[in-house]
Design an enzyme around this catalytic site. Sequence first.
Site, PDB file in Angstrom:
ATOM      1  N   CYS B  10      -6.272   3.161 -14.103  1.00 59.63           N
ATOM      2  CA  CYS B  10      -6.701   3.640 -12.792  1.00 59.63           C
ATOM      3  C   CYS B  10      -5.774   3.063 -11.722  1.00 59.63           C
ATOM      4  O   CYS B  10      -5.001   2.145 -11.986  1.00 59.63           O
ATOM      5  CB  CYS B  10      -8.140   3.236 -12.515  1.00 59.63           C
ATOM      6  N   CYS B  13      -5.910  -0.661 -11.112  1.00 62.96           N
ATOM      7  CA  CYS B  13      -5.285  -1.521 -12.122  1.00 62.96           C
ATOM      8  C   CYS B  13      -3.782  -1.668 -11.834  1.00 62.96           C
ATOM      9  O   CYS B  13      -3.234  -2.760 -11.927  1.00 62.96           O
ATOM     10  CB  CYS B  13      -5.487  -0.936 -13.515  1.00 62.96           C
TER      11      CYS B  13
END
Lengths: 327, 77
Positions: B10, B13
């Site tokens: 994502c 991250c």
Amino acid sequence: MLHWFSLLADWVLIRVGVDKSEPLGEALHFFIEDTSKIFVLLMIMIYLIALARASLRIERVRDYLAGQHRLLGYGLGSMFGAVTPFCSCSSIPLFLGFTSAGIPVGATMAFLLTSPLINEVAIVLLGGLLGWKFATVYILIGMGVGILGGLFLDSIGAERMLQPLVQQLSGQGASPASATGQRRLTLADRHRFAAAELEEILRRVWKWVFIGVGLGAALHGFVPEGWIEQNLGAGQWWTVPTAVLVGIPLYSNATGVIPVMESLILNGLPVGTTLAFCMSTVAASFPEFILLKQVMQWRLLAILFVMLLVSFTLAGWLLNAFAGWVI
Amino acid sequence: MEIKVLGSGCAKCEKTVESISRIARELGVDASVVKVTDLQQIVALGVMSTPGVVVDGTLVHSGSIPHRDEIERWLSG
């Protein structure tokens, strides 16, 4: 109290010298009133809710849910789904974490189904734009879909239709994850958390508020009655399932779609049809289904899809039937 | 020092990896920052909301992009 924002819009219009009864004036008035109202409500609500949930971590939700009676689990799962901030990119780790702690698939799905539908931003937007009665009905329907959906999935034995990997993990016991040692939060900690949340959420949603309300304002001031009113305004029965079918592959978050709901309703689309369309864009999407494929077999994914289709359609019909009461 | 960032790709991250690497360079700390996207590993570490951060085998953070002072604390610890 909320009429202050109307007075503020009056005052701004007088200062810039635009007549409120002109189309431009009407649109401007609507835009100023709604955006100022929503931003003030958002700031208050996000801050207060974040203050309250600063200590609410997903690990605690899991431990709490794991000890509950099965039936209670659906309601609690759905409730936690509504109040826990959670990004859809975490849905798979969350699913696995819940399952390995022995939480039934139904309660986990009650959490996952309710989570995208209900959050503080959605509630403020709905209340501010469409009225608090409508916001309450929306919350009830959102939680209803989560709870009944969870109950249904368990009753058909959904856990047999998970991927083998997940079935092995099931009930293995929660892994000892205390990432951040849970110390007691002081008021200063809570304030810092809430301020950070406020900044992060506003940064993410402000443009949607402007775009959505701008669209609504344009419709309000310039479009008398659109074709929507003539073609779909009567709430023909087939419009609801069609709206859901169109909505499911589309993807949006609640913040983006609620101002659009307002424009659709103002333009004459029946409330139930609008709600069914919007909930299906928010709750289900192809990216989400592809993610879920990692934990669910095709059969279960298909059942989930049909279940959402049926439940949003029923909710839409119900709401169209009682439209006069809701708005 | 070995730092693992857990998460299945994502945006948050990516940002976490970026900021840890940047701060490590600034402080002149020799740290290898690796991304872990394998679900089994993520679950085995007990992470339910990503991004999670593991420093030398211990899970120190999960659920958000870590703050700068937190990162500095891990790097100096």
